[in-house]
Enzyme design. Structure first.
Site, PDB file in Angstrom:
ATOM      1  N   SER A 280       0.848  -1.189   0.000  1.00 37.91           N
ATOM      2  CA  SER A 280       0.000   0.000   0.000  1.00 37.91           C
ATOM      3  C   SER A 280       0.887   1.244   0.000  1.00 37.91           C
ATOM      4  O   SER A 280       1.705   1.409  -0.902  1.00 37.91           O
ATOM      5  CB  SER A 280      -0.957  -0.048   1.192  1.00 37.91           C
ATOM      6  OG  SER A 280      -1.987   0.899   1.071  1.00 37.91           O
TER       7      SER A 280
ATOM      8  N   GLU B  54      -9.114  -5.238  -5.024  1.00 34.51           N
ATOM      9  CA  GLU B  54      -8.551  -4.364  -3.998  1.00 34.51           C
ATOM     10  C   GLU B  54      -9.623  -3.666  -3.154  1.00 34.51           C
ATOM     11  O   GLU B  54      -9.514  -3.547  -1.949  1.00 34.51           O
ATOM     12  CB  GLU B  54      -7.655  -3.305  -4.655  1.00 34.51           C
ATOM     13  CG  GLU B  54      -6.371  -3.854  -5.245  1.00 34.51           C
ATOM     14  CD  GLU B  54      -5.257  -3.994  -4.213  1.00 34.51           C
ATOM     15  OE1 GLU B  54      -5.489  -3.665  -3.046  1.00 34.51           O
ATOM     16  OE2 GLU B  54      -4.158  -4.433  -4.594  1.00 34.51           O
TER      17      GLU B  54
ATOM     18  N   HIS C  77      -7.726  -5.606  -0.473  1.00 35.58           N
ATOM     19  CA  HIS C  77      -6.499  -4.884  -0.140  1.00 35.58           C
ATOM     20  C   HIS C  77      -5.878  -5.458   1.134  1.00 35.58           C
ATOM     21  O   HIS C  77      -6.561  -5.658   2.139  1.00 35.58           O
ATOM     22  CB  HIS C  77      -6.843  -3.409   0.063  1.00 35.58           C
ATOM     23  CG  HIS C  77      -5.667  -2.501   0.153  1.00 35.58           C
ATOM     24  ND1 HIS C  77      -4.811  -2.270  -0.894  1.00 35.58           N
ATOM     25  CD2 HIS C  77      -5.199  -1.737   1.182  1.00 35.58           C
ATOM     26  CE1 HIS C  77      -3.877  -1.419  -0.531  1.00 35.58           C
ATOM     27  NE2 HIS C  77      -4.084  -1.080   0.730  1.00 35.58           N
TER      28      HIS C  77
END
Length: 574
Positions: free
Chosen positions: A236, A369, A475
């Site tokens: 990330s 995601e 994610h």
């Protein structure tokens, strides 16, 4: 009435995206039942009878301890505490300490505001005294046989995160005869304040990262690590940080390989377009009435950390309300060109021209995601209506499109994700697909396309999920399979073995699936061919891991054509 309804929808959308940012930033930290057991502890528990180990580093002796099968050295200072006059300043070399530094427990995390539970009220935690580094080794140091080093950079939207053993215990990686290093870097306004000039040029959090890598280069041999075999990896905002370090001339020679998970420098969220405005808005909320950068920064240094964090969070929410799709607020920025600048050229253009540290790379993303949005579906419906009113808001700001064409472009985007007769993002699957592509898939694949012209680049998609009914991996879903977690089913163990082997093979050999290596079912992970978009090889990591070509091809072709037709360079993000 129509105006009032529209204003209400804009406000709802703002709340929705602020919630989205917090959920994405805190997902891997707070989903403790299924991911990690994360607690705030002043020290890692250990038994007095367990062995300890001393190592001499540049600034003194440090005492580590045995954790399970590995040795850990936690909370070593790599810079002076950035307090008082050092707030907002680049990191400084720490003082030498007398005696032995106790490195048997995690030190402070950097100041941040967390969600105690998903979608709950935020809570302030951490300290400005937070620049500490951790080293994990598989055995007592042996300088005759130096081991490869992997340096982890955590994510969290540049506003949350830490390097604690509780959160990122690297036992599985270290057991592969790898040394793992992690560290804290400053977050939020403390790490990413920028006045857009030379007074506070920004990117202090990135300068912390570079300083930590310099510490690794100077000291890692003392732990048995090879300073010429360093792989940086992150997820990330950590992945975007890795990508920015790949671009930065200041990081040249500090690492030899890079892994970017669900984030690169050209992700639209990884760049602040409102940094100077945010800085002065924070000042105004603290009754600092000035338009002079030096006066602002000097006065902000005298504000309590709690007040500064609280007011900066308020400004962050205000500016995200205005535009939630085109960049975080306290995040990396372009600096004026100087020898101290981390980045001063547009990220996209730097990658396209080969102006970056040319090292082998692994880059990838999860298969869905933005899947976390399913948990906040009432707000999804409101946002759907908003975008039907103003489809031009779907157009990426970094496209630099002519204003007269924004509505046309926005309608094309809406039609692609919802069909010509459909409501733009209803049902919610359409919104999830759009946001997954916008924030991650499109920029990650473009990064791969750009870098593969110059260096060996591997693309992956992580698709494994423990929920068989799920439509894809969300994610941060890959993190439990790289770090310590309570995932322990037969499939979980196979995925963890696969992920750890791929990542550590790359750190050792620059090839995640070397010859005769039984990794993930003997699959071969091919790197991309330079300048050949028709053969975009990738590895799909799932219960059965397979190699393939051209993931998300339809969406990628759509966006590439859109940028080609309407985009105007130079691009920064994509």
């Amino acid at each position: 009435m129509c105006y009032i309804v529209r204003m209400c929808l804009f406000k709802s959308a703002a709340i929705f995206f602020s919630t989205l940012i917090f959920v994405l930033c805190n997902h891997h930290i707070h989903d403790s039942k299924s991911k990690f057991h994360y607690k705030h502890k002043s020290r890692v528990d250990y038994k007095a009878s367990e062995p300890f180990l001393e190592v001499k580093v540049e600034h003194g002796l440090v005492l580590g301890r045995k954790i399970n099968s590995i040795y850990g050295f936690n909370g070593i200072p790599y810079a002076k505490p950035p307090i008082g006059k050092l707030r907002f300043e680049p990191p400084q070399t720490p003082n030498r300490w007398q005696g032995t530094w106790n490195a048997t427990f995690d030190r402070n995390q950097c100041i941040q505001t967390e969600l105690l539970e998903q979608l709950s009220l935020p809570s302030l935690s951490g300290s400005e005294d937070c620049l500490y580094i951790n080293v994990y080794i598989p055995q007592k140091p042996d300088k005759r046989t130096l081991l490869p080093v992997m340096v982890w950079i955590y994510g969290g939207g540049f506003i949350t995160g830490n390097s604690s053993y509780d959160l990122y215990g690297p036992d599985g990686l270290v057991d592969q005869n790898i040394i793992v290093v992690s560290f804290n870097y400053r977050l939020g306004i403390f790490g990413f304040l920028s006045t857009g000039d030379d007074v506070a040029p920004g990117n202090i959090g990135l300068k912390d990262q570079i300083f930590a890598l310099k510490w690794v280069k100077k000291n890692i041999k003392r732990f048995g690590g090879d300073p010429k075999k360093v792989t940086i990896f992150g997820e990330s905002a950590g992945g975007a940080s890795v990508s920015l370090l790949v671009i930065s001339p200041l990081a040249k020679g500090l690492f030899q390989k890079a892994i970017m998970q669900s984030g690169t420098a050209i992700c639209p969220w990884a760049f602040s377009r409102t940094a100077r405005e945010a800085a002065f808005k924070v000042g105004a909320r603290l009754n600092i009435r000035t338009q002079n950068s030096r006066s602002l920064v000097d006065q902000l240094k005298n504000v309590s950390a709690d007040s500064l964090q609280s007011q900066s969070l308020s400004v962050l929410a205000e500016l995200l309300f205005r535009d939630p799709l085109n960049g975080l607020i306290f995040a990396p920025v372009l600096e004026h060109a100087s020898e101290d600048a981390v980045i001063h050229d547009e990220a996209y253009e730097s990658l396209d021209k080969g102006n970056f540290n040319q090292v082998p790379q692994i880059i990838g993303y999860t298969s869905l995601e933005a899947a976390l949005l399913a948990n906040i579906s009432p707000l999804v419906a409101l946002f759907t209506i908003l975008l039907n009113f103003t489809p031009s808001r779907l157009v990426p700001l970094d496209m630099n499109a002519d204003e007269t064409q924004l509505d046309t472009i926005g309608r094309r985007i809406r039609n692609f994700y919802a069909g010509s007769n459909g409501s733009i993002l209803f049902p919610s699957d359409n919104l999830i697909n759009y946001l997954s592509d916008h924030f991650f898939v499109r920029p990650v694949q473009k990064t791969v396309n750009l870098t593969s012209k110059y260096v060996t680049t591997y693309l992956y998609r992580f698709s494994y999920t423990t929920n068989l009914a799920a439509k894809g991996a969300a994610h941060a879903d890959e993190l439990p399979y790289l770090f310590n977690s309570d995932r322990n089913s037969t499939d979980d163990r196979l995925i963890k073995k696969c992920m750890i082997k791929l990542w550590t093979n790359f750190a050792k050999y620059s090839d995640p699936t070397p010859d005769n290596e039984n990794t993930c079912g003997k699959v071969t992970w091919k790197p991309l061919k330079p300048n050949d978009r028709s053969q975009m090889y990738y590895l799909n990591i799932n219960r059965t891991t397979t190699s393939g070509q051209n993931p998300s091809r339809e969406a990628i072709v759509f966006w590439d054509n859109l940028y080609r037709q309407y985009g105007n360079r130079p691009f920064n993000t994509y």
